[in-house]
Structure formats: C-alpha cells, structure tokens
Motif scaffolding. Structure first.
Motif, mmCIF file in Angstrom:
data_model
loop_
_atom_site.group_PDB
_atom_site.id
_atom_site.type_symbol
_atom_site.label_atom_id
_atom_site.label_comp_id
_atom_site.label_asym_id
_atom_site.label_seq_id
_atom_site.Cartn_x
_atom_site.Cartn_y
_atom_site.Cartn_z
ATOM 1 N N GLU A 110 0.826 -1.216 0.000
ATOM 2 C CA GLU A 110 0.000 0.000 0.000
ATOM 3 C C GLU A 110 0.853 1.257 0.000
ATOM 4 N N VAL A 111 1.966 1.170 -0.723
ATOM 5 C CA VAL A 111 2.840 2.336 -0.922
ATOM 6 C C VAL A 111 2.631 2.790 -2.366
ATOM 7 N N PRO A 112 2.392 4.098 -2.620
ATOM 8 C CA PRO A 112 2.174 4.529 -3.993
ATOM 9 C C PRO A 112 3.374 4.236 -4.893
ATOM 10 N N VAL A 113 3.072 3.950 -6.149
ATOM 11 C CA VAL A 113 4.108 3.586 -7.122
ATOM 12 C C VAL A 113 4.189 4.665 -8.198
ATOM 13 N N GLY A 114 5.417 5.073 -8.520
ATOM 14 C CA GLY A 114 5.642 5.989 -9.638
ATOM 15 C C GLY A 114 6.354 5.235 -10.747
ATOM 16 N N HIS A 115 6.023 5.571 -11.995
ATOM 17 C CA HIS A 115 6.599 4.856 -13.141
ATOM 18 C C HIS A 115 7.326 5.833 -14.061
ATOM 19 N N VAL A 116 8.638 5.682 -14.133
ATOM 20 C CA VAL A 116 9.457 6.510 -15.026
ATOM 21 C C VAL A 116 9.522 5.814 -16.383
ATOM 22 N N GLU A 117 9.422 6.601 -17.435
ATOM 23 C CA GLU A 117 9.345 6.090 -18.824
ATOM 24 C C GLU A 117 8.026 5.333 -19.021
ATOM 25 N N ALA A 118 6.941 5.973 -18.608
ATOM 26 C CA ALA A 118 5.613 5.376 -18.740
ATOM 27 C C ALA A 118 5.045 5.676 -20.126
ATOM 28 N N GLY A 119 4.179 4.792 -20.589
ATOM 29 C CA GLY A 119 3.391 5.074 -21.798
ATOM 30 C C GLY A 119 4.001 4.616 -23.111
ATOM 31 N N LEU A 120 5.181 3.961 -23.081
ATOM 32 C CA LEU A 120 5.729 3.438 -24.333
ATOM 33 C C LEU A 120 4.882 2.237 -24.747
ATOM 34 N N ARG A 121 4.495 2.191 -26.002
ATOM 35 C CA ARG A 121 3.692 1.072 -26.496
ATOM 36 C C ARG A 121 4.130 0.698 -27.898
ATOM 37 N N VAL B 116 5.543 13.114 -25.942
ATOM 38 C CA VAL B 116 4.124 13.447 -26.131
ATOM 39 C C VAL B 116 3.356 12.194 -26.556
ATOM 40 N N GLN B 117 3.968 11.374 -27.417
ATOM 41 C CA GLN B 117 3.293 10.147 -27.862
ATOM 42 C C GLN B 117 3.015 9.228 -26.666
ATOM 43 N N ALA B 118 3.977 9.108 -25.760
ATOM 44 C CA ALA B 118 3.783 8.251 -24.579
ATOM 45 C C ALA B 118 2.654 8.822 -23.706
ATOM 46 N N TRP B 119 2.613 10.150 -23.581
ATOM 47 C CA TRP B 119 1.548 10.818 -22.809
ATOM 48 C C TRP B 119 0.188 10.493 -23.449
ATOM 49 N N ARG B 120 0.114 10.589 -24.777
ATOM 50 C CA ARG B 120 -1.138 10.284 -25.494
ATOM 51 C C ARG B 120 -1.555 8.835 -25.270
ATOM 52 N N ASN B 121 -0.587 7.926 -25.317
ATOM 53 C CA ASN B 121 -0.914 6.505 -25.120
ATOM 54 C C ASN B 121 -1.551 6.283 -23.744
ATOM 55 N N LEU B 122 -1.028 6.964 -22.731
ATOM 56 C CA LEU B 122 -1.566 6.792 -21.375
ATOM 57 C C LEU B 122 -2.976 7.373 -21.282
ATOM 58 N N VAL B 123 -3.159 8.556 -21.871
ATOM 59 C CA VAL B 123 -4.488 9.185 -21.846
ATOM 60 C C VAL B 123 -5.484 8.271 -22.558
ATOM 61 N N ALA B 124 -5.066 7.688 -23.690
ATOM 62 C CA ALA B 124 -5.962 6.809 -24.458
ATOM 63 C C ALA B 124 -6.343 5.569 -23.644
ATOM 64 N N GLU B 125 -5.503 5.177 -22.695
ATOM 65 C CA GLU B 125 -5.816 4.009 -21.854
ATOM 66 C C GLU B 125 -6.605 4.402 -20.604
ATOM 67 N N GLY B 126 -6.962 5.673 -20.499
ATOM 68 C CA GLY B 126 -7.823 6.101 -19.406
ATOM 69 C C GLY B 126 -7.098 6.549 -18.151
ATOM 70 N N ILE B 127 -5.789 6.752 -18.213
ATOM 71 C CA ILE B 127 -5.062 7.254 -17.035
ATOM 72 C C ILE B 127 -5.446 8.735 -16.859
ATOM 73 N N PRO B 128 -5.872 9.150 -15.639
ATOM 74 C CA PRO B 128 -6.250 10.556 -15.450
ATOM 75 C C PRO B 128 -5.079 11.495 -15.765
ATOM 76 N N GLN B 129 -5.379 12.567 -16.483
ATOM 77 C CA GLN B 129 -4.294 13.448 -16.939
ATOM 78 C C GLN B 129 -3.507 14.064 -15.794
ATOM 79 N N ASP B 130 -4.172 14.284 -14.635
ATOM 80 C CA ASP B 130 -3.426 14.917 -13.538
ATOM 81 C C ASP B 130 -2.447 13.942 -12.873
ATOM 82 N N ARG B 131 -2.447 12.692 -13.312
ATOM 83 C CA ARG B 131 -1.474 11.720 -12.790
ATOM 84 C C ARG B 131 -0.313 11.494 -13.767
ATOM 85 N N ILE B 132 -0.360 12.196 -14.915
ATOM 86 C CA ILE B 132 0.693 12.010 -15.922
ATOM 87 C C ILE B 132 1.531 13.286 -15.978
#
Ligand SMILES: CC(=O)N[C@@H]1[C@@H](OP(=O)(O)OP(=O)(O)OC[C@H]2O[C@@H](n3ccc(=O)[nH]c3=O)[C@H](O)[C@@H]2O)O[C@H](CO)[C@@H](O)[C@@H]1O
Length: 398
Positions: free
Chosen positions: A120-131, A160-176
C-alpha cells in the motif's frame, strides 16, 4: 500528511543496466530537492552490471537482493521477486517508505510495482506510456509496461506520444507528467566525465568511425543472431571498421560472437561513460536495444533497429531504420541510414536532459514533502567500496 517535518523516503528499484542509467539522474535530482531521501534497491537481476553502472554516477545501492535463479520461467521469477521486494521494502533503512519508483519494463520494474501495491505504498513509473502496439513484441516488456500502468499512481511520460498513449488508456491526466526521457539526462551527465578507457576502446576512438553493434533482446535469440553476425561480416568485408559490443548475458551475444569473422572486433560490455564516447564517434549503430534508439537519435547517429516494430516511433520518424532479421536487409538499411542520418532537430525528441528534475519535483510535491535539511544519504558511493556486484551494497538481503 503525517510526519510533517520529516523528509519523505522513496525507493528506486534498479534491476538492470538501463534502469541504473535512467534512474541515476532521478536519484541525484531527488537529493537536490532536499525534500526526499532516495533509497536505491538493487534487485539482483543484472547483479554485476547494475551496481557497476550506478557507481559511474557516484551512487551506491542502499540494499541489494541476492541474485535469483536465472533459468526459472519469467512468471515464476517475477512473482518471487515481487514477494522478496515486498519484504525488503517494508522498512528499508529503518524507515517506512512513502513511494516506490520503478522504471521502464523489466521484470524488476513490474515486481517493484506489485510490491508497492501489496505494501500500500504509492508507485511511480518513469518512462511510462511506451507502447509497441503488440503485447507479444517485445515480450515480456510490452506486457510489463501495461501491467505497471495499472499499478502506478504517478506516470512520467518521456514523450508526447507516450503521454497520449496513457491518456488513451484512461489514465487521469493529472497523474501524468510529461518529463522527457531521463536517459537523455544520463547522456548529458556523461559528457563531463573522463572515463577510464581500455586500449581497444582508446584505439577505436582515434581511428575511423566504427559501425557499432549490440544485441540482447530475448526476441532476438535464434535466427536474428545468425543474421546479425552475417551482416556485420559483410560490412567488415566492404571495408568498414565493425565492432560488436557483447552483453553479460552469454545467451544473448555468444551465438553472434561465435559466427563473426576475424575482421569484426569484439568488445566486452563497456562502462556507460566509455560507451557514450564510442557512440558519439560511431558511423552507425546496429542494435535491438531500446535506449540506443533514443541515444542514437539525440546524438544524430544513423541507427538500424533489428525489430519488426518499436515502442519508440519518434526514433523512426527521426530517421532510424527498422530491419528484418536478414543480413541483406540489415546491410541495406545501414547504408540507407548513413545516407540520411537523423535530422539535427531530432536532438530534442526524447527530452532536454533535465527530465529527472521534473520527476523529482513532481514526487516531492505529490508527497507534500517539506523543505528540510536532508543529511548524508544512503546512496553515496563509499570511496573504498569494491566495484563488483552486491558486495558494494550496505546491506545484502539473501
Ligand atoms: C523493450 C526495450 O527496449 N526495453 C528497454 C530495455 O533497455 P535497453 O534495451 O535500452 O537495454 P540495453 O541495450 O542493455 O542498455 C542500453 C543502455 O546501455 C548503454 N550501454 C550499452 C552497451 C554497453 O556496452 N554499455 C552501455 O553502457 C547504452 O548507452 C544505453 O544507455 O529496458 C529498459 C529498462 O527498463 C527500458 O527502458 C527499455 O525500454
């Protein structure tokens, strides 16, 4: 928030060389905030390479897990490592953790994210959204990235592409957070180093620009290795200086090395600083590596990527070439890439070299970390520490 005047403690999970390269700048940036104490945890995945690479940045793991059995199935290693990390990260360095930071797509990264959720410790992901768009290629990395996206609460998108991929998967924008790739920070930092060079590397740097080749992906085992060796032999036959840089995983590079003609030079894995020198001097790079696609683009080096697809479309748009595992295709794409190298403006495609500061500030703000005097921290390299494996760590966990 509890403990209002205490600095926050963040564990950085480092399994492999690229994770060391891409998380070292984040560790240094977290320290610079003076609001967060970074704790480096080496998982033992590349038990020798990861701490050796951290040491180049002047960093020491706070704790290291003993290496696991290498040849058990990936799913078994991942779940076992997640369990061991959950135990190790309960109170590393005697403090409860405020965040676990993972990077990229390795089994260490997905195990670190699973451990975070269990604790129950929050997780941060560096280099997120590559697909790459194909869950089975690269395998298991593409699945690992998707799994980590479900487990993380903070997502650091390198492009920006990685950011778009995350948004397209429903990740809230304020978490990216759009940060750039922290690997480019590492390239920037390494420019000011004076690395120790062996005779072979020093000789290469003073000679004609070489074609550099690396290979280590699991997808590449088999047909790929013969094709790469044959392509390198042909390029050497055409008069190029050709260098194959091996990996510590013998399954990845021994079958290539065994098929190389004597004209192709074989180098052992280079330190990051030395490798950056070689890359900057290279005529072209032939690789299946992820990070090298970014670095070659940023350094305007012609690059050939032996993969069917890549999660880094930015590199292809900038001029890197995909090649099928076929000697003719690899040689042809190498010539094409050299005729038309990456455009100079591609230099900025993966960030400005200050991504780690954006990651660190977002974390400090997310944790509501107070500005406080953080004393000497557990990640400083001991000057007398031997530069090998888990022996470097302050604490080794069996
Ligand atoms: C599917 C995929 O693509 N996954 C990637 C994979 O990483 P990779 O493919 O980039 O791994 P490698 O090729 O091993 O490392 C490359 C780095 O090593 C340096 N280098 C190289 C040779 C040498 O002799 N000495 C060195 O210092 C080089 O300059 C560069 O910085 O996992 C990462 C972590 O999660 C992910 O980020 C990343 O997506």
């Amino acid at each position: 928030m509890a403990r209002p005047r205490q600095p926050r403690h963040v564990a950085l999970v480092v399994g492999t060389r690229p994770e060391a390269i891409k998380l070292a700048p984040v560790c240094l940036a977290l320290r610079r905030t003076r609001r967060v104490v970074p704790i480096i945890v080496c998982t033992g995945q590349q038990a020798d390479l990861a701490p050796r690479t951290l040491a180049e940045f002047g960093l020491l793991p706070t704790l290291s897990l003993a290496p696991d059995l290498l040849h058990s199935p990936t799913f078994a290693r991942t779940s076992r490592l997640a369990g061991r990390l959950a135990t190790a990260l309960r109170r590393p360095a005697g403090k409860p953790l405020d965040l676990i930071l993972v990077q990229g797509d390795t089994l260490s990264a997905v195990a670190g994210a699973m451990a975070g959720r269990w604790l129950e410790v929050p997780v941060g992901h560096v280099e997120a959204g590559l697909r790459s768009g194909d869950p089975s290629d690269p395998w298991p990395e593409e699945q690992n990235r998707r799994a980590i996206a479900k487990l993380a609460v903070l997502h650091f998108a390198p492009t920006v592409q990685a950011w778009r991929n995350l948004v397209a998967e429903g990740i809230p924008q304020d978490r990216i957070t759009l940060t750039g790739n922290t690997g480019i920070d590492a390239v920037r930092l390494a420019r000011s180093w004076t690395p120790m060079l062996d005779t072979a590397t020093a000789g290469l740097l003073s000679g004609p620009a070489p074609v550099l080749a690396t290979a280590h992906r699991r997808n590449g085992f088999g047909r790929f290795q013969g094709a790469l060796a044959e392509a390198l032999n042909r390029l050497a036959g055409l008069g190029d200086t050709v260098v194959f840089v091996t990996h510590t995983n013998p399954r990845a590079t021994d079958p290539v090395a065994a098929r190389l003609a004597p004209a192709v030079q074989i180098l052992p894995p280079a330190g990051f600083g030395a490798f950056q020198r070689l890359l900057a001097h290279a005529a072209a790079v032939i690789t299946d590596s992820g990070g090298l696609q970014e670095e070659a683009t940023v350094l305007s080096r012609p690059a050939v990527v032996i993969r069917a697809r890549t999660e880094r479309p930015e590199a292809i748009a900038a001029g890197a070439r995909l090649a099928a595992p076929d000697p003719g295709a690899i040689v042809a794409q190498t010539h094409a890439a050299r005729t038309d190298p990456p455009r100079p403006r591609a230099r900025w495609l993966f960030g400005d070299g200050y991504a780690a500061d954006r990651v660190a500030l977002r974390i400090a703000d997310f944790l509501n970390a107070p500005r406080t005097a953080v004393g000497p921290v557990a990640t400083d390299r001991l000057t007398a520490a031997p530069l090998t494996g888990g022996a470097m760590a302050r604490q080794v966990i069996e």
